[in-house]
Scaffold this motif. Structure first.
Motif, mmCIF file in Angstrom:
data_model
loop_
_atom_site.group_PDB
_atom_site.id
_atom_site.type_symbol
_atom_site.label_atom_id
_atom_site.label_comp_id
_atom_site.label_asym_id
_atom_site.label_seq_id
_atom_site.Cartn_x
_atom_site.Cartn_y
_atom_site.Cartn_z
ATOM 1 N N LYS A 1085 55.015 93.997 151.680
ATOM 2 C CA LYS A 1085 54.679 92.587 151.876
ATOM 3 C C LYS A 1085 55.890 91.812 152.372
ATOM 4 O O LYS A 1085 55.792 90.955 153.257
ATOM 5 C CB LYS A 1085 54.177 91.978 150.559
ATOM 6 N N ARG A 1086 57.028 92.098 151.762
ATOM 7 C CA ARG A 1086 58.243 91.392 152.146
ATOM 8 C C ARG A 1086 58.617 91.691 153.609
ATOM 9 O O ARG A 1086 59.087 90.818 154.335
ATOM 10 C CB ARG A 1086 59.384 91.784 151.202
ATOM 11 N N SER A 1089 56.313 89.665 155.750
ATOM 12 C CA SER A 1089 56.692 88.260 155.662
ATOM 13 C C SER A 1089 57.959 87.991 156.461
ATOM 14 O O SER A 1089 58.043 87.017 157.227
ATOM 15 C CB SER A 1089 56.887 87.865 154.198
ATOM 16 N N GLU A 1158 50.342 86.215 148.905
ATOM 17 C CA GLU A 1158 51.686 85.930 149.385
ATOM 18 C C GLU A 1158 51.582 84.760 150.370
ATOM 19 O O GLU A 1158 51.049 84.904 151.465
ATOM 20 C CB GLU A 1158 52.297 87.149 150.080
#
Length: 1312
Positions: A1085-1086, A1089, A1158
């Protein structure tokens, strides 16, 4: 609070400060209050509000008021609107009138009229040019107004002021002044005097016509003080009038009237006569009323309880005034003062009783309030009695003249008092009735219907309570005789009370019918009390008195039957029925006395009734029957007592010659040998003395006189026998050898009491005392020794009552308290050691108590007995502690786990705490062994009592059953450990999560575009591989897999129980594993992002730089600027395809991240919305700039092409030169030096070529390939390799090669 300047407020402040003389801060405080500002606003804005008054209070503060106040305490200022309209900032001066107002406005008006108006209009120069008629009329009206103001001022002061006629004020009364009166004024002066005489007559007539009884006639209730004030005011007023009539100016008026022979002269004479007579009357009445005033003032100050004395004194004073006064001796005067006196007493009574509280006492302290009401009734009766005394003894007040009685009806003076007195009596009756009925709350009725009747009585009580509550909560004044509300409520109350009387009479009659004896009937009478005297109830209850007589007659018959039964039982020779535990004779006498008392109490209840029924012939016959029964009972008592006296002597003499004790031949136990016959005689005498029986036989009396001695003998012997029997019965086999010799000595001494020592012998008490001391000593020592044995057992039980280790806080669901293990051990070990010290001390004490030889065999046997007790308690404790563990380490769902281990994830991987490895010093198995050792170590803390034996722990460890228990416990623990290890192995399927490297995994994922297999990783080399970036769906697959894995692990149990008793806390491992999964998921996810944010930021920065560069102005000949602009255009062109297609994937990425919760920064969303448009604008700008620089670009293209042609010629020349100078021949002396030189030349040429290529790409010019330069570059590398081989193969060239080592390294570096 800041106030906006307002000219209207400034105007009010200016005027008010001049008139009221206040400080500026007072005005600031005035307008600083919101309520005052609202008041000013209302005055200014509302047309109908026309008056504003400002005054000062006692503290100097300004008080505003809309309208004129009723009274003023200080000077004020007023503002009045001239028109009913709003006051604005333009009309405030023209529409407002102002002035000051005195606190006494009438005096101010009089002063204005007399000193201003009259002075102005009475001056002839002020009326010049006016018509004579008008001026004379105005003067006349002004004088009239002045006189009216003069008279009004007198009325305000309580005086009658007589005005002076016009034109007479300037006369001083002398003849000379009279002669100065003009002739033209004679007629007008006479007319004015006559007019004034008429006014004087009316004024004086009004004064003399006033009557002190007027307030009574008006329906008021004045007090005597009103009478006194009336005559004081009349006297003062008449004195004032008299003084005015005797002034010189008035005397001159008399002369004028008399000289003019006016018809009003007789009227003036009558005025003089009436004033003189009235003044004489007022003086007489005021004089005679002074003693009465003093008496009334004393009465007002006196306490209400002593009021009758003052009432008599006041009435006597009134009678004396009647007898002696010349003007106050009329019935009308006396009636007035008597009525006012009654009003005074009524007010004092009202104050004493308090109208607001007099009826509230019905629900409070009713008895206390009734006392006050009764006192008020007595005081009012004293008033009537004192009045009657004065009426009948009037001659006592007249001296030397004929008495004049009060012949007027008393109702004229006492009408209001009579009503008030009746009201007070009514309230008293109300209270008495309430008290009688409220006693019903405490009545409890018995019998078959007692509960039902009791409920009915309670209902009546509740109804009375509600009736009384009406009065207690009344809103009217019950002490106002003129208010009939109370009378109406009381009439309704009486009607309902009569109904309740009838209901209550019915209930009492039913209760009487349920009474089965005279006692219960009498109790009912006592409970009902005064209620039975109420007429309606008494009429119903009287027949029940005859029933009580019949019940008493029945009671006598029953008593006769009991007497006959008692006689029949006595005739059979058996003891008749008597009280339990009483001796026969005293019991029979007591029976007779109780039967007699029973009849006496019934007769007493019967005679307590005060009614003719109890004195009838039938009653007298019943009383005679009672006397006969009393005689029978007396004869019975004499007969029983006489029979006992005849045989008591023989019983006393025979039984005193018996031995003191007896021994049972079978058991060897002793008993006291005191005859039952003697005991019976002593008990009879004791109870006969209680009954105060006289003439008790001498032998019995003598025996009873020694009762205390025999009691001591028997009591001490009972102790001796009891101690001896206790020792014999309780001595143990190990104790008997220790006291054997003492027991044999005691038996020898007791033999005399069994054979030769009698109750009436000598030295009995001394013998008993000696034996008591001996046996008491032995018994005490034996008892103390047994207590010590029990103390040893208790000392062991005190610390061994509970297992050594238990669940925490003794809760069934808690684990074993291992946290408090050391504290518990220290506490328990300390208790064991203290118990050991106590046991040693008690064993030593027992040796002293038995007087034993500690080396003798009996003592050793005794110690061995105690030692076995201690060992048994240790064995019990160890078994209990082990059994506690065993009982809680079973596979039973109803039993909570006992131990807990923790499954954790640390650097070493999945582990347990404590460790489950066998042989680990800090492992779980070692923990269990430590607990067992702690249990056994308790036995080492008490030294062994039996000498020559090992400690208690050794004996316990050798017990076979305890050994088996330990082995079983170890087996249970090992089995549970095995099951835990199997569970641990099942968790290894997640091991890749904590063993794999996250960063390495992400690098491989980005390279391969998916999760690489082991084969792909094995075949991977260090050589660069083409990257296959993963798609967004592949990222989603990875995140979903970890989210699914997270849910799977979340559903895993937090605790796992092995074998039902070993609880594994999986939460540390579970939480660590969940955190690890989250890190894996968060990594993807990071990355997404960061990819979105970085892409947007990079594009934004790129466009910012490009826009800045493209917007710079470009001049012809600015080559550097043109190169910079062309560079920006080239970068836009290179990035266009990728950028045009990047926004939609970024939106998809953001949406995917939103699904997983997120959220990107708001800035990223804003950029994603704005950057596409900015990118479009940037492309448009690039196109525009490209068109603008096209001419410059064409110029530079031609220049660049010429440079390319020149460089092409240059490279051909360089090629020829290279072929000549390069060390292609083996005969070259310094090949490396030549190579180095050629390499530098090639590098310079390549640098120029790179610049041309770069410029060509910027200006979109096709640059030649320059193959000859590239051929030179390739050949110099080959030459280098060739010469290296030559140098290495020829050893002779090694030295030379070493000399050129540095250069060759440099050359090689250059070539690379």
């Amino acid at each position: 609070m800041t106030i906006t300047p307002d000219v209207r407020f400034e105007y009010l402040e200016e005027i008010s400060s001049l008139i009221l003389k206040f400080k500026p801060d007072k005005w600031t405080k005035l307008i600083g209050a919101e309520e005052n500002m609202a008041l000013f606003t209302e005055f200014f804005e509302k047309p109908d509000v026309t008056v504003l008054v400002l005054t000062l209070n006692t503290t100097g503060m300004i008080i505003p008021c809309l309208g004129f106040p009723e009274s003023l305490k200080s000077k004020g200022v007023y503002f009045i609107k001239t028109k009913p309209e709003s006051i604005n900032k333009l009309n405030y001066k023209t529409n407002l009138l102002y002035g000051d107002i005195s606190p006494v406005p009438v005096d101010q008006l009089i002063a204005v009229v007399e000193e201003v108006l009259y002075s102005l209009l009475n001056q002839s120069e002020n009326m010049e040019g006016w018509p004579r008629v008008v001026s004379e009329d105005i003067v006349k009206q002004v004088h009239k107004l002045k006189n009216e103001m003069f008279v009004m001022g007198g009325k305000i002061k309580g005086k009658t002021l007589l005005p002076i006629p016009e034109h007479l004020e300037s006369l001083d009364g002398t003849l000379e002044s009279m002669e100065r009166i003009p002739t033209s004024l004679d007629n007008s002066l006479l007319h004015a005097i006559e007019t004034i005489i008429i006014d004087w007559s009316h004024q004086i007539r009004d004064v003399l016509s006033k009557d002190s009884a007027q307030a009574l006639l008006d329906g008021l209730n004045p007090l005597p003080q009103a009478e006194f004030e009336f005559w004081d005011a009349r006297l003062m007023n008449l004195k004032c009038i008299h003084e005015q009539l005797n002034r010189p100016k008035v005397n001159k008026i008399v002369e004028i009237l008399e000289k003019a022979q006016s018809c009003y002269w007789p009227a003036l004479q009558n005025v003089y006569m009436n004033v003189t007579e009235g003044l004489k009357e007022a003086n007489d009445i005021v004089l005679y009323l002074k003693p009465l005033r003093i008496s009334l003032e004393e009465m007002e100050q006196a306490d209400f309880t002593v009021l009758p004395n003052f009432i008599a004194k006041v009435l006597d004073t009134i009678a004396f005034i009647w007898a002696t006064s010349e003007h106050y001796n009329t019935p009308s005067r006396v009636i007035v003062i008597l009525r006012e006196l009654c009003n005074q007493i009524i007010e004092m009574t009202r104050t004493f009783l308090s109208p607001d509280e007099v009826l509230k006492g019905l629900q409070g302290e009713i008895e206390e309030v009734l006392v006050g009401i009764s006192l008020s009734v007595r005081v009012l009766k004293q008033l009537f009695q004192a009045y009657d005394f004065c009426c009948t003894n009037m001659k006592l007040f007249f001296k030397d003249k004929e008495p004049v009685p009060w012949e007027f009806p008393s109702s004229l003076a006492f009408s209001r008092m009579n009503s008030f007195f009746r009201r007070i009596q009514t309230i008293e009756d109300l209270y008495k009735t309430a008290i009688e009925f409220l006693k019903l709350e405490k009545i409890e009725l018995g019998g078959v219907r007692g509960n039902i009747l009791g409920n009915m009585v309670t209902q009546i009580y509740d109804e009375v309570f509600e009736l009384v509550k009406v009065f207690a909560e009344c809103k009217y004044d019950p002490l106002d005789p003129g208010d009939e509300s109370f009378d109406n409520d009381y009439a309704d109350f009486e009607t309902k009370i009569q109904d309740l009387d009838r209901r209550l009479a019915t209930i009492f009659c039913q209760a009487f019918d349920d009474c089965s004896s005279i006692e219960s009937s009498a109790k009912l009478l006592y409970m009902c009390g005064s209620l039975l005297e109420r007429p309606l109830i008494l009429a119903e209850v009287v027949p029940r008195y005859s029933t009580m007589l019949e019940m008493f007659d029945t009671e006598l018959d029953n008593a006769k039957l009991l007497y006959d039964a008692q006689m029949a039982a006595s005739a059979d020779g058996t003891i008749p029925p008597i009280h339990k535990n009483m001796p026969p004779v005293a019991g029979q006498l007591k029976w007779s006395l109780e039967l007699q008392e029973r009849l006496e109490v019934a007769l007493k209840h019967l005679k307590h009734i005060d009614h003719p029924v109890t004195s009838s012939m039938e009653a007298k016959m019943i009383y005679q029957k009672y006397d006969e029964m009393m005689e029978l009972l007396r004869s019975y008592r004499e007969k029983v007592y006489r029979q006992w006296v005849e045989r008591v002597d023989e019983d006393c003499h025979f039984n005193l010659g018996q031995p003191l004790i007896q021994r049972d031949a079978t058991t060897g136990l002793l008993q006291v040998n005191f005859s039952k016959a003697l005991v019976a005689v002593l008990r009879e005498v004791k109870y006969l003395n209680f009954q105060q029986q006289k003439e008790i036989p001498g032998s019995a009396e003598h025996l009873f006189s020694d009762n205390e001695t025999f009691r001591k003998f028997v009591g001490n012997l009972e102790l001796i026998v009891g101690w001896y029997n206790e020792i014999k019965a309780t001595v143990m086999d190990v104790e008997y050898p220790l006291i054997k010799s003492e027991l044999e000595t005691i038996d020898d001494r007791l033999s005399s009491a069994e054979t030769t020592l009698f109750w009436n012998g000598e030295g009995v008490f001394q013998y008993i005392q000696e034996m008591r001391e001996i046996l008491h000593n032995l018994q005490n020592r034996m008892q103390k020794a047994k207590q010590n044995i029990e103390g040893i057992s208790q000392a062991m039980k005190d610390w061994s009552a509970n297992p050594l280790f238990e669940r925490k806080d003794n809760k069934k669901e808690a684990l074993l308290d291992l946290d408090g293990r050391m504290v518990n051990l220290n506490k328990r070990y300390t208790a064991v050691k203290e118990a050991g010290v106590k046991i040693q001390a008690m064993v030593t004490e027992n040796a002293e108590l038995f007087k034993a030889d500690t080396l003798s065999q009996p003592w050793k046997d005794y110690v061995n007995y105690i030692d076995s007790m201690v060992l048994k308690e240790f064995d019990y404790f160890v078994r209990k502690s082990l059994n506690y563990l065993m009982d809680n380490m079973v596979l039973d769902e109803s039993i909570a786990p006992l131990f807990e281990i923790h499954m954790e994830l640390d650097e070493e991987g999945l582990t347990f705490s404590p460790s489950l490895e066998v042989g680990s010093e800090r492992g779980f198995l070692a923990l269990i062994e430590g607990l067992v050792n702690d249990i056994y170590n308790v036995a080492r803390l008490i030294p062994r009592l039996a000498k020559g034996r090992v400690n208690y722990k050794t004996d316990l460890e050798d017990k076979t059953d305890l050994i088996e228990m330990r082995e079983e416990l170890s087996s249970v623990v090992i089995n549970a450990m095995k099951e835990a290890e199997e569970y641990q192995d099942s968790m290894e399927r997640y091991s890749y999560l904590w063993t794999d490297d996250l960063q390495e995994f992400m690098r491989n994922f980005l390279i391969f575009g998916h999760v690489p297999t082991a084969e792909e990783l094995d075949t991977r080399t260090d050589a660069p591989m083409p990257k296959t970036p993963p798609a967004l769906t592949q990222f989603q697959e990875q995140i979903d897999s970890y989210e699914k894995l997270y849910e799977e692990v979340s559903r895993c149990e937090n605790t796992k129980v092995f074998h039902g008793w070993l609880q594994c806390d999986c939460r540390p491992f579970k939480q660590a594993l969940l955190n690890t999964i989250k890190r894996w998921s968060l990594m993807f996810k990071r990355y997404l992002s960061d990819h979105v944010i970085n892409s947007l930021t990079d594009l934004e920065d790129f466009m910012k730089v490009c826009r800045t560069g493209l917007k710079k102005p470009l001049k012809e000949g600015d080559y550097d600027g043109l190169v910079e602009v062309m560079g920006h255009l080239m970068r836009v062109k290179e990035r266009q395809a990728a950028t045009d297609s990047m926004f939609e994937p970024l939106k998809q990425t953001i949406e995917l991240l939103r699904i997983y919760g997120e959220e990107l920064p708001e800035e990223a969303h804003l950029k994603l919305q704005e950057l596409p448009e900015q990118w479009t604008n940037t492309k448009k700008l690039a196109i525009q700039v490209k068109q603008n620089v096209a001419p410059l670009q064409a110029n530079e293209v031609s220049i660049l092409r010429r440079k390319c042609q020149q460089f092409e010629i240059k490279q051909q020349e360089f090629r020829e030169k290279f072929r000549k100078e390069a060390p292609f021949a083996f005969s070259s002396l310094e090949p490396y030096k030549a190579l180095n030189k050629q390499q530098k030349s090639i590098a310079a040429m390549e640098e120029s070529m790179e610049a041309l290529c770069k410029s060509g790409s910027l200006f979109e010019v096709t640059v030649p390939d320059f193959k000859q330069l590239k051929a030179c570059h390739r050949e110099v590398r080959l030459l280098k390799e060739l010469w290296d081989m030559i140098v290495m193969s020829v050893s002779a060239s090694l030295a030379a090669a070493s000399a050129f080592h540095f250069r060759s390294d440099c050359l090689e570096q250059e070539l690379q």
